[in-house]
Design a protein around this motif. Structure first.
Motif, PDB file in Angstrom:
ATOM      1  N   ALA A 115      70.932   6.314 -62.784  1.00  0.00           N
ATOM      2  CA  ALA A 115      70.275   7.034 -61.691  1.00  0.00           C
ATOM      3  C   ALA A 115      71.166   8.156 -61.172  1.00  0.00           C
ATOM      4  N   GLU A 116      72.470   7.925 -61.132  1.00  0.00           N
ATOM      5  CA  GLU A 116      73.399   8.961 -60.675  1.00  0.00           C
ATOM      6  C   GLU A 116      73.436  10.136 -61.662  1.00  0.00           C
ATOM      7  N   VAL A 117      73.370   9.852 -62.954  1.00  0.00           N
ATOM      8  CA  VAL A 117      73.347  10.920 -63.956  1.00  0.00           C
ATOM      9  C   VAL A 117      72.092  11.773 -63.797  1.00  0.00           C
ATOM     10  N   LEU A 189      79.781   8.239 -67.067  1.00  0.00           N
ATOM     11  CA  LEU A 189      78.951   8.421 -68.256  1.00  0.00           C
ATOM     12  C   LEU A 189      79.043   7.219 -69.179  1.00  0.00           C
ATOM     13  N   ILE A 190      80.226   6.657 -69.295  1.00  0.00           N
ATOM     14  CA  ILE A 190      80.409   5.469 -70.138  1.00  0.00           C
ATOM     15  C   ILE A 190      79.608   4.294 -69.573  1.00  0.00           C
ATOM     16  N   ASP A 191      79.618   4.145 -68.235  1.00  0.00           N
ATOM     17  CA  ASP A 191      78.849   3.063 -67.617  1.00  0.00           C
ATOM     18  C   ASP A 191      77.358   3.247 -67.865  1.00  0.00           C
ATOM     19  N   ALA A 192      76.891   4.497 -67.750  1.00  0.00           N
ATOM     20  CA  ALA A 192      75.464   4.741 -67.939  1.00  0.00           C
ATOM     21  C   ALA A 192      75.044   4.548 -69.395  1.00  0.00           C
ATOM     22  N   ASN A 193      75.919   4.918 -70.326  1.00  0.00           N
ATOM     23  CA  ASN A 193      75.569   4.811 -71.745  1.00  0.00           C
ATOM     24  C   ASN A 193      75.528   3.359 -72.210  1.00  0.00           C
ATOM     25  N   ASP A 194      76.408   2.504 -71.602  1.00  0.00           N
ATOM     26  CA  ASP A 194      76.414   1.072 -71.917  1.00  0.00           C
ATOM     27  C   ASP A 194      76.602   0.837 -73.414  1.00  0.00           C
ATOM     28  N   ARG A 195      77.644   1.515 -73.999  1.00  0.00           N
ATOM     29  CA  ARG A 195      77.884   1.394 -75.443  1.00  0.00           C
ATOM     30  C   ARG A 195      79.359   1.185 -75.754  1.00  0.00           C
ATOM     31  N   LEU A 206      68.323  11.039 -72.632  1.00  0.00           N
ATOM     32  CA  LEU A 206      68.109  11.548 -71.274  1.00  0.00           C
ATOM     33  C   LEU A 206      66.627  11.666 -70.959  1.00  0.00           C
ATOM     34  N   TYR A 207      65.835  12.197 -71.927  1.00  0.00           N
ATOM     35  CA  TYR A 207      64.396  12.303 -71.687  1.00  0.00           C
ATOM     36  C   TYR A 207      63.765  10.922 -71.506  1.00  0.00           C
ATOM     37  N   THR A 208      64.248   9.942 -72.265  1.00  0.00           N
ATOM     38  CA  THR A 208      63.726   8.580 -72.108  1.00  0.00           C
ATOM     39  C   THR A 208      64.047   8.028 -70.725  1.00  0.00           C
ATOM     40  N   TRP A 209      65.252   8.286 -70.238  1.00  0.00           N
ATOM     41  CA  TRP A 209      65.620   7.832 -68.897  1.00  0.00           C
ATOM     42  C   TRP A 209      64.738   8.481 -67.846  1.00  0.00           C
ATOM     43  N   PHE A 210      64.508   9.798 -67.953  1.00  0.00           N
ATOM     44  CA  PHE A 210      63.654  10.479 -66.985  1.00  0.00           C
ATOM     45  C   PHE A 210      62.238   9.914 -67.014  1.00  0.00           C
ATOM     46  N   GLY A 216      58.362   4.057 -63.599  1.00  0.00           N
ATOM     47  CA  GLY A 216      58.653   2.756 -62.978  1.00  0.00           C
ATOM     48  C   GLY A 216      59.689   2.774 -61.895  1.00  0.00           C
ATOM     49  N   GLY A 217      60.190   3.944 -61.501  1.00  0.00           N
ATOM     50  CA  GLY A 217      61.201   4.003 -60.471  1.00  0.00           C
ATOM     51  C   GLY A 217      62.586   3.706 -61.009  1.00  0.00           C
ATOM     52  N   VAL A 218      63.551   3.694 -60.108  1.00  0.00           N
ATOM     53  CA  VAL A 218      64.940   3.465 -60.499  1.00  0.00           C
ATOM     54  C   VAL A 218      65.135   2.110 -61.185  1.00  0.00           C
ATOM     55  N   PRO A 219      64.450   1.017 -60.752  1.00  0.00           N
ATOM     56  CA  PRO A 219      64.658  -0.267 -61.457  1.00  0.00           C
ATOM     57  C   PRO A 219      64.332  -0.215 -62.941  1.00  0.00           C
TER      58      PRO A 219
END
Length: 743
Positions: A115-117, A189-195, A206-210, A216-219
């Motif tokens: 969400a921060e990204v 970025l590493i936390d968001a990527n989770d890899r 990124l498009y998938t996240w948006f 469905g909102g942030v959750p």
């Protein structure tokens, strides 16, 4: 609601609603308006629609009632639909928030990083006045540049050579800086990527996240759970039968018992499997079901806190008895006992309004404590107590003569085996009387030192056996005075359950004391319902319904006579009695309508026609009953000991053979020599009575023998013996000192 309608809109509405009383075509509506003269009513009812070529519009007030009802119904449904959509959206947001709050720590951290990204990218696009796609492209370039510089810095730290261009690129910061001042680190970025430590993010990701966030909102940004919880084996319920036991076996011991009872291969469990299920799949309450009783489990369950902010003092009195933790001399037998203290508290102010000290908790002690509370502080509206025999009996609950009905008190009982419901009295019972018990040398609580308890116990019994008193425990009268002073001390101390005030001496805020809380209510207009001393004496005297026969009434196997009862032969009357007084009873008329004692007829006194020559008090009858029971138990123990002792003697003894005695020649006679007479023995001093012996011992303390000391100790061990010595003028305290010196 729509107020202005065109002819076409009205025709469509009438046709859709099936209204036959209004035209269903645009031309029909226009003709209807012309016939009714709507155009001549002015612009408040008929007007031209704004815009080029606008037709006429009609106000809905011109329409007949069926049309107006249809318009209102349509608008109401539209409003309900809008409201329903808003409620659905709100519920969806609440469900999403709950789902997000229920996420594990790792999934929640990834969701927040993503969400921060996304916020960083959108903020950058807004600041630059560009689209989201442009901001995503710029973001990907910045990420690649940041990762390259991070790699270069790592190479430089390792001592590897760098080109001039690479050295120049290292001069920029290692963060992605947005125009609006928001910084996003590579760690984020590493936390968001989770890899597993990789910060590289693709455009599709990124498009998938948006897309997920917009739908469905942030959750929805939280990653899916990668590991599903394994189902609990069905045989684990069978294992709990060996583990959920009140003796609390260990996991390994319970598993051993389970395996011995169920050796089948499909029923096998491992120790790690069992411990994992107990630790992760069962909550703190489920793990203790069966291993702890209901009372212990309640300490882990939620509870209800009761407030007394809107109540006056004397609204609720609560009472409970407690066995004192130290020994006191019994006023009857002069033996060590642990007395029972009954305490009555006012629930609103937490003030101790009445106490009674007795040999055991019974109706006498409870009545005395309640009498003190009502006489000094007022009659309560509710009396809240447990279901013990001291509170649930005919003296309190009888429909005709019960104290609760005569005083107008509503009695409430706590649920059985639910001490948490009486926390207001259970806690003070511990904080007041346990502290007092620990200040006494005769304290015998479980937390006392065993060696010290044994020493104090031996010393007190030795003193009581030799001199009839001891300094390690108070007498009954001394203990009563101590208890009265101690409850007053409690009423003057701050209580955590009361509001805070500013201390007038120190200026600091502290909790009010029970006395201060009572005085505060009195200043606000509180007035208790008090009773006079004469009323208290009669109100707290128990009454029973009896039948007068030939001038007397019977109570407690005693007969009480008075000439005023002679005309009332065969009439039901109310007989009042005192627990500690048996020479008289109070006879009143029986009011049939109210069921309460009426006019005083007489005070009947103990006379003839009685089962005893000496009147038997209620308390004396109880004492004799208890003494007979104890004597019966002692007789049983004595008979068992005698039987055990005589058992070997009842067996047939083995007869030994008679020895053969050979003839022995007669011995020669022994010459008789003269024996000199013994010296005259010292004459023993004889006293006419024990009182004379005591008086002589005080005058000749150094000449008292051990036998004389034993006689005097026996005299001091009984109340009668001590009274005889005092009447004869013997100082018993000085005599005890003499006997201590002899011992």
């Amino acid at each position: 609601m729509q107020e202005w309608w065109s002819a076409k809109e009205l025709a469509t509405l009438a046709k859709d609603r099936g209204i036959n009383a209004f035209p269903g075509s645009e031309r029909g509506v226009q003709l209807h308006a012309s016939r009714e003269g709507w155009a001549e009513l002015g612009p408040s009812r008929c007007r031209r629609r704004a815009g080029r070529g606008g037709g006429l519009e009609y106000h809905y007030l011109l329409l007949p009632d069926p049309m107006r009802a249809a318009i209102e119904l349509r608008d109401t449904r539209a409003q309900l639909a809008v409201r329903h959509e808003a409620e659905v959206a709100r519920d969806d947001r609440r469900v999403a928030a709950l789902r997000a709050s229920a996420l594990p720590a790792r999934e929640r951290a990834v969701m927040e990083a993503r969400a921060e990204v996304l916020r960083s990218i959108e903020g950058y696009a807004i600041a630059q006045g560009q689209t989201r796609a442009w901001a995503i492209a710029q973001f990907l370039e910045a990420v690649a540049d940041a990762l390259l510089r991070q790699d270069l810095e790592s190479r430089r730290d390792d001592g590897l050579p760098l080109t001039e261009r690479e050295v120049t690129s290292l001069g920029r910061p290692l963060v992605l800086t947005a125009v609006d001042g928001f910084d996003l680190s590579v760690r984020r970025l590493i936390d968001a990527n989770d890899r597993r430590g990789t910060a590289s993010i693709s455009r599709a990701t990124l498009y998938t996240w948006f897309k997920d966030r917009d739908e469905g909102g942030v959750p929805a940004l939280a990653p899916a759970t990668t590991k599903k919880a394994q189902p609990v084996p069905a045989c684990f319920a069978t294992f709990l039968k060996f583990y959920a036991m009140p003796n609390k076996p260990t996991v390994s011991d319970a598993l051993d018992q389970y395996k011995a009872a169920h050796p089948e291969p499909e029923m096998q469990l491992t120790i790690d499997q069992v411990r994992y299920i107990l630790r992760t799949r069962m909550n703190n309450i489920e793990r203790h079901v069966g291993r702890e009783g209901l009372l212990t489990l309640r300490a882990r369950l939620p509870y209800v806190t009761r407030t007394t902010e809107d109540m006056w003092p004397t609204t609720v009195y609560t009472a409970d008895g407690k066995t004192f933790g130290a020994e006191v001399l019994d006023p009857v037998s002069n033996r060590p006992i642990r007395p029972e203290i009954t305490t009555v508290l006012d629930v609103v102010t937490r003030k101790g309004v009445g106490i009674a000290v007795s040999r055991k908790e019974n109706v006498i002690a409870v009545t005395e404590a309640l009498r003190k509370a009502c006489a000094q502080y007022g009659i309560p509206a509710i009396f809240y107590a447990d279901r013990g025999p001291g509170y649930k009996n005919k003296t309190f609950d009888a429909d005709v003569s019960g104290l609760m009905g005569r005083l107008g008190i509503t009695k409430m009982h706590a649920r059985a085996y639910n001490s948490q419901a009486k926390g207001l009295i259970e806690r003070p019972n511990s904080t007041i009387w346990d502290v007092l018990a620990k200040r006494m040398p005769s304290y015998i609580g479980d937390d006392a030192d065993k060696e010290a308890k044994k020493k104090a116990h031996q010393q007190s019994r030795r003193d009581l056996r030799t001199i009839g008193s001891t300094r390690t425990m108070p007498t009954w009268d001394e203990f009563l005075s101590i208890c009265e002073a101690w409850i007053e001390r409690y009423n003057d101390q701050p209580h955590r359950g009361l509001p805070r005030i500013e201390d007038p001496e120190t200026g600091k805020r502290r909790h009010m004391s029970p006395n201060e809380a009572w005085e505060a209510h009195a200043r606000n207009g509180f007035e208790p319902i008090t009773i006079s001393a004469d009323e208290a004496d009669d109100l707290f005297r128990p009454y029973e319904v009896k039948t007068a026969l030939r001038g007397y009434v019977s109570w407690n196997n005693n007969k009480y006579f008075d000439h005023a009862l002679a005309p009332l032969h065969g009439t039901r009357v109310m007989v009042g009695y005192d627990y500690a007084q048996a020479d008289r009873v109070w006879v009143r008329e029986y009011d049939v309508e109210s069921g309460q004692p009426g006019r005083l007829i007489c005070v009947a006194r103990f006379e003839a026609n009685s089962a005893r020559y000496v009147p038997l008090t209620y308390e004396r009858a109880a004492l004799e009953k208890r003494a007979k029971t104890r004597i019966g138990r002692l007789d049983k123990h004595r008979a068992a000991a005698i039987a055990e002792l005589r058992a070997p003697l009842l067996e047939a003894p083995v007869q030994a053979p008679m020895p053969i005695i050979e003839s022995v020649p007669a011995a020669e006679p022994v010459p008789v020599t003269s024996i000199a007479p013994a010296a005259a023995a010292t004459r023993r001093r004889v006293f006419a009575s024990d009182e004379d012996l005591a008086a002589w011992a005080l005058l000749h303390p150094g000449e008292v023998t051990a036998g004389q000391a034993r006689v005097l100790r026996r005299c001091l061990m009984t109340e009668t013996g001590r009274d005889l010595l005092r009447v004869s003028g013997v100082d018993t305290d000085a005599l005890r000192d003499v006997l201590r010196a002899v011992a």
